[in-house]
Design a protein around this motif. Structure first.
Motif, PDB file in Angstrom:
ATOM      1  N   ASP A  72      19.098  -0.281 115.716  1.00 33.30           N
ATOM      2  CA  ASP A  72      20.166  -1.271 115.708  1.00 33.30           C
ATOM      3  C   ASP A  72      20.965  -1.272 117.003  1.00 33.30           C
ATOM      4  N   ARG A  73      20.696  -0.319 117.906  1.00 35.67           N
ATOM      5  CA  ARG A  73      21.365  -0.320 119.214  1.00 35.67           C
ATOM      6  C   ARG A  73      20.786  -1.402 120.128  1.00 35.67           C
ATOM      7  N   TRP A  74      19.576  -1.840 119.845  1.00 32.86           N
ATOM      8  CA  TRP A  74      18.946  -2.855 120.687  1.00 32.86           C
ATOM      9  C   TRP A  74      19.609  -4.206 120.468  1.00 32.86           C
ATOM     10  N   ARG A  75      19.941  -4.865 121.567  1.00 30.99           N
ATOM     11  CA  ARG A  75      20.500  -6.209 121.468  1.00 30.99           C
ATOM     12  C   ARG A  75      19.392  -7.183 121.079  1.00 30.99           C
ATOM     13  N   LYS A  76      19.787  -8.224 120.380  1.00 32.08           N
ATOM     14  CA  LYS A  76      18.824  -9.213 119.907  1.00 32.08           C
ATOM     15  C   LYS A  76      19.205 -10.591 120.420  1.00 32.08           C
ATOM     16  N   VAL A  77      18.185 -11.392 120.629  1.00 32.72           N
ATOM     17  CA  VAL A  77      18.381 -12.777 121.040  1.00 32.72           C
ATOM     18  C   VAL A  77      17.545 -13.654 120.114  1.00 32.72           C
ATOM     19  N   LEU A  78      18.111 -14.756 119.672  1.00 30.21           N
ATOM     20  CA  LEU A  78      17.395 -15.672 118.794  1.00 30.21           C
ATOM     21  C   LEU A  78      16.443 -16.514 119.622  1.00 30.21           C
ATOM     22  N   LEU A  79      15.150 -16.400 119.336  1.00 29.93           N
ATOM     23  CA  LEU A  79      14.125 -17.140 120.075  1.00 29.93           C
ATOM     24  C   LEU A  79      13.196 -17.832 119.087  1.00 29.93           C
ATOM     25  N   GLY A  80      13.212 -19.149 119.105  1.00 33.82           N
ATOM     26  CA  GLY A  80      12.361 -19.898 118.190  1.00 33.82           C
ATOM     27  C   GLY A  80      12.707 -19.677 116.737  1.00 33.82           C
ATOM     28  N   GLY A  81      13.908 -19.189 116.471  1.00 33.68           N
ATOM     29  CA  GLY A  81      14.343 -18.965 115.096  1.00 33.68           C
ATOM     30  C   GLY A  81      14.210 -17.544 114.613  1.00 33.68           C
ATOM     31  N   LEU A  82      13.675 -16.636 115.442  1.00 37.02           N
ATOM     32  CA  LEU A  82      13.524 -15.240 115.051  1.00 37.02           C
ATOM     33  C   LEU A  82      14.364 -14.337 115.956  1.00 37.02           C
ATOM     34  N   PRO A  83      14.955 -13.273 115.407  1.00 33.45           N
ATOM     35  CA  PRO A  83      15.739 -12.337 116.222  1.00 33.45           C
ATOM     36  C   PRO A  83      14.822 -11.368 116.969  1.00 33.45           C
ATOM     37  N   VAL A  84      14.770 -11.500 118.271  1.00 37.78           N
ATOM     38  CA  VAL A  84      13.866 -10.702 119.103  1.00 37.78           C
ATOM     39  C   VAL A  84      14.682  -9.674 119.879  1.00 37.78           C
TER      40      VAL A  84
END
Length: 281
Positions: free
Chosen positions: A30-42
């Motif tokens: 959960d320390r990894w930042r996520k970015v929404l790409l095409g509708g999925l959290p990457v």
């Protein structure tokens, strides 16, 4: 207490743990930042950090008998499939981390995202990073999937490249029925591999993991692998590096297997690109 009784009790506890406290299962990633790409959290993470985290987390989970961490990947086809099938989307949202196994995702994250992805984390590359770190740290692996011939060839190739890597077991990815699947999971659980690679293709490998995590509580990390074993065995060839970096590996694959992949990419790529451009932030 017998192994079977212990496993039954732990399965019940694992199911309850998943229902009441997903945070503990996800704490490593959960320390990894996520970015929404095409509708999925990457996850915005590179191969080096991914490989190190997988090995470290797997070793930390030895003897804890909790749900294994589940890591998967997205690409253009997955973006398409998750948009048109809510059930498949839910399989991916169950993952502790979703890697970007497609250069278009990287390009779009840098164009539209506040958190640009550092690089593509292709499973076919990540495997070698993880294997090297596992060999050095004494982490063990099990390789499940592909045909029996491809699986054997993949294991032989890996052992040749990493002679001190402990592969505690391997098996092809086809089951006659759910009973056989459960027996295979019990065999894997007995071997207690730190990392389990599942190479069955989308969505079969995701379904397998969701269906069997409660049987695999002695495993540390499970990583979906798509056609990884075919590449490891040499059955299929990766595209040249410049083709990969240009985001055209899909085109390379179409040229090699036009009948199998041509229509698939004609159908999925346009919508996947639209989703990346409109459902990313």
């Amino acid at each position: 207490m017998t192994y079977q009784a212990t496993q039954s009790a732990l399965e019940t506890l694992a199911i309850e743990e998943r229902r009441t406290s997903n945070d503990r299962r996800r704490s490593q990633f959960d320390r990894w930042r996520k970015v929404l790409l095409g509708g999925l959290p990457v996850v915005a993470v590179d191969r080096e950090e991914s490989a190190q985290a997988m090995v470290d987390h797997a070793l930390e989970r030895r003897g804890l008998w909790r749900y294994p961490a589940y890591i998967t990947s997205t690409n253009g086809e997955v973006t398409y499939r998750c948009a048109v099938d809510k059930t498949e989307r839910s399989l991916f949202l169950e993952a502790d981390a979703i890697h970007a196994d497609g250069m278009p995702h990287v390009f779009v994250s840098r164009l539209r995202g506040a958190v640009p992805l550092p690089e593509r984390v292709a499973t076919s590359d990540l495997f070698y990073d993880v294997a090297a770190k596992a060999e050095a740290a004494g982490a063990t692996m099990f390789m499940l999937g592909a045909t029996e011939e491809a699986n054997d060839a993949a294991v032989t190739s890996v052992k040749r490249r990493f002679p001190n890597l402990s592969i505690v077991g391997h098996r092809h990815g086809y089951f006659q029925n759910r009973d056989e699947e459960a027996e295979v999971c019990e065999q894997i659980a007995r071997l207690e591999p730190d990392i389990l690679w599942v190479s069955m293709g989308v969505p079969r490998e995701q379904e397998f993991i969701i269906r069997n995590r409660h049987r695999l509580t002695s495993v540390g990390v499970i990583k979906t692998s798509g056609g990884l074993f075919d590449f490891l065995s040499g059955t299929k060839r990766r595209a040249p590096l410049w083709v990969q970096n240009a985001g055209l590996e899909w085109l390379w694959r179409v040229c090699l297997e036009p009948r199998r992949l041509g229509w698939r990419y004609i159908k999925t790529n346009p919508l996947a690109l639209y989703l990346l451009l409109t459902k990313s932030r």
